[in-house]
Design a protein around this motif. Structure first.
Motif, PDB file in Angstrom:
ATOM      1  N   ASP A  60       0.846  -1.201   0.000  1.00 28.54           N
ATOM      2  CA  ASP A  60       0.000   0.000   0.000  1.00 28.54           C
ATOM      3  C   ASP A  60       0.876   1.244   0.000  1.00 28.54           C
ATOM      4  O   ASP A  60       0.646   2.195  -0.745  1.00 28.54           O
ATOM      5  CB  ASP A  60      -0.908   0.042   1.248  1.00 28.54           C
ATOM      6  N   PHE A  61       1.902   1.218   0.846  1.00 25.15           N
ATOM      7  CA  PHE A  61       2.829   2.363   0.928  1.00 25.15           C
ATOM      8  C   PHE A  61       3.504   2.618  -0.416  1.00 25.15           C
ATOM      9  O   PHE A  61       3.631   3.738  -0.875  1.00 25.15           O
ATOM     10  CB  PHE A  61       3.932   2.086   1.957  1.00 25.15           C
ATOM     11  N   ILE A  62       3.968   1.528  -1.027  1.00 25.51           N
ATOM     12  CA  ILE A  62       4.754   1.667  -2.254  1.00 25.51           C
ATOM     13  C   ILE A  62       3.879   2.159  -3.412  1.00 25.51           C
ATOM     14  O   ILE A  62       4.342   2.866  -4.306  1.00 25.51           O
ATOM     15  CB  ILE A  62       5.425   0.307  -2.607  1.00 25.51           C
ATOM     16  N   ASN A  63       2.588   1.794  -3.359  1.00 32.14           N
ATOM     17  CA  ASN A  63       1.707   2.156  -4.475  1.00 32.14           C
ATOM     18  C   ASN A  63       0.886   3.417  -4.228  1.00 32.14           C
ATOM     19  O   ASN A  63       0.047   3.771  -5.041  1.00 32.14           O
ATOM     20  CB  ASN A  63       0.754   0.980  -4.777  1.00 32.14           C
ATOM     21  N   ASP A  64       1.109   4.087  -3.094  1.00 35.75           N
ATOM     22  CA  ASP A  64       0.260   5.257  -2.808  1.00 35.75           C
ATOM     23  C   ASP A  64       0.770   6.559  -3.439  1.00 35.75           C
ATOM     24  O   ASP A  64       0.209   7.632  -3.216  1.00 35.75           O
ATOM     25  CB  ASP A  64       0.047   5.424  -1.293  1.00 35.75           C
ATOM     26  N   GLY A  65       1.837   6.443  -4.213  1.00 40.25           N
ATOM     27  CA  GLY A  65       2.317   7.615  -4.945  1.00 40.25           C
ATOM     28  C   GLY A  65       3.177   8.560  -4.114  1.00 40.25           C
ATOM     29  O   GLY A  65       3.686   9.558  -4.620  1.00 40.25           O
ATOM     30  N   LYS A  66       3.325   8.239  -2.841  1.00 36.89           N
ATOM     31  CA  LYS A  66       4.177   9.108  -2.005  1.00 36.89           C
ATOM     32  C   LYS A  66       5.636   8.681  -2.125  1.00 36.89           C
ATOM     33  O   LYS A  66       5.928   7.538  -2.478  1.00 36.89           O
ATOM     34  CB  LYS A  66       3.722   9.012  -0.544  1.00 36.89           C
ATOM     35  N   PRO A  67       6.541   9.596  -1.797  1.00 40.20           N
ATOM     36  CA  PRO A  67       7.959   9.239  -1.965  1.00 40.20           C
ATOM     37  C   PRO A  67       8.453   8.200  -0.953  1.00 40.20           C
ATOM     38  O   PRO A  67       7.855   8.025   0.111  1.00 40.20           O
ATOM     39  CB  PRO A  67       8.687  10.574  -1.736  1.00 40.20           C
ATOM     40  N   THR A  68       9.524   7.519  -1.310  1.00 35.97           N
ATOM     41  CA  THR A  68      10.210   6.580  -0.409  1.00 35.97           C
ATOM     42  C   THR A  68      11.680   7.028  -0.352  1.00 35.97           C
ATOM     43  O   THR A  68      12.044   8.053  -0.928  1.00 35.97           O
ATOM     44  CB  THR A  68      10.159   5.137  -0.944  1.00 35.97           C
TER      45      THR A  68
END
Ligand SMILES: Nc1ncnc2c1ncn2[C@@H]1O[C@H](COP(=O)(O)OP(=O)(O)OP(=O)(O)O)[C@@H](O)[C@H]1O
Ligand SMILES: [Mg+2]
Length: 280
Positions: A60-68
């Motif tokens: 979910d984190f990786i696909n939510d469009g927010k930066p990593t």
């Protein structure tokens, strides 16, 4: 004042990610500590991220469009329209858990694409330290889980850290990995002569106490540590099947089902020693 500690060893599989996650849990939720902890996953293999939040939430984190963390190392590159895509720490850092006593764990997650950054000759190792500077007042402790291989990410970890914590499995191959760490630190200090690197200590992980090989390896590590002025933690972390089980359950050792009290206590002793050494 927040303290930043990198868990590092140029040998793989010595427990860097396991200790990062378990320390984060212990120091945020255990009554005596209740600290605000940020975990920075600096490994393209993203083990610490998945261990902390579980596989589903991780994607979910990786696909939510927010930066990593990947975007942190790519942010200095300009987009085709000339705009800079500076990463805001508020977007990149995700909350994992909050405790009633005021402690919490946040995560700056990693993703596999971070390995692509390693091929890019223009990445800048100081970008991580710059980003963490913006949020350091919000945390008591920042833990950086490093990858086992030397790269720009190692330099980034050194530049961002107050201390290094070196987990060592007391076995032959682990021991011969330590001189690589010495070389890595020496190279760093030669290039960045205004920086210092302070070793919080070496901690033995996965100890059983029975095998002669274990004693032999500890003697070799003690010799090397004495040569470089490194401390060795008084507490040792025992071998326990509850660590991999906890990774699957998404729990720290002290919450893993059917964990033996003696094993959980050993970790607690180490975490308390760590907290004191860091000055939390
Ligand atoms: N004290 C322990 N007892 C038993 N198993 C352990 C212990 N510590 C770690 N492990 C297990 O050993 C494996 C490697 O641990 P971990 O992934 O934390 O190492 P690492 O140093 O982060 O590895 P890498 O270099 O690949 O990032 C994992 O399966 C983990 O569950
Ligand atoms: Mg790891």
């Amino acid at each position: 004042m927040s303290k930043t500690v990198s868990l590092i060893n140029m040998k793989g599989g010595v427990g860097k990610s396991t200790l990062t996650v378990n320390l984060a849990w212990h120091l945020s939720c255990y009554t005596n500590w209740m600290k605000k902890v940020l975990v920075v996953d600096l490994d393209p293999q993203f083990n610490a991220s998945q261990y902390l939040v579980g596989v589903d939430k991780y994607y979910d984190f990786i696909n939510d469009g927010k930066p990593t963390i990947w975007d942190v190392f790519e942010q200095h590159k300009r987009t085709p329209n000339g705009k800079n895509k500076l990463v805001s720490p508020k977007d990149a850092i995700r909350n994992v858990v909050n405790f009633k006593g005021g402690g919490k764990i946040d995560l700056l997650p990693s993703q596999l694409e971070l390995s692509l950054s390693l091929k890019n000759p223009t990445q800048k190792p100081e970008l991580l330290a710059k980003l963490l500077k913006k949020v350091e007042d919000e945390y008591d402790l920042i833990l950086i889980d490093c990858a086992p291989t030397e790269s720009v990410l190692t330099t980034a970890a050194y530049l961002a850290s107050d201390y290094l914590l070196v987990p060592v499995k007391p076995e032959y191959l682990s021991t011969i990995g330590l001189p690589l760490l010495v070389n890595s630190m020496t190279d760093f200090l030669a290039e960045y002569d205004d920086q210092s690197l302070e070793l919080l200590g070496v901690v033995y992980n996965g100890c059983s106490g029975y095998y002669p090989e274990e004693q032999k390896s500890k003697m070799e590590v003690a010799k090397l540590s004495a040569k470089h002025g490194w401390d060795i933690f008084d507490s040792e972390i025992t071998y326990s099947r509850s660590y991999p089980k906890g990774a699957r359950e998404g729990t720290p050792i002290f919450r893993t089902s059917y964990v033996r009290t003696a094993q959980a206590t050993k970790f607690r002793e180490f975490a308390n020693e760590f907290g004191k050494r860091v000055g939390l």
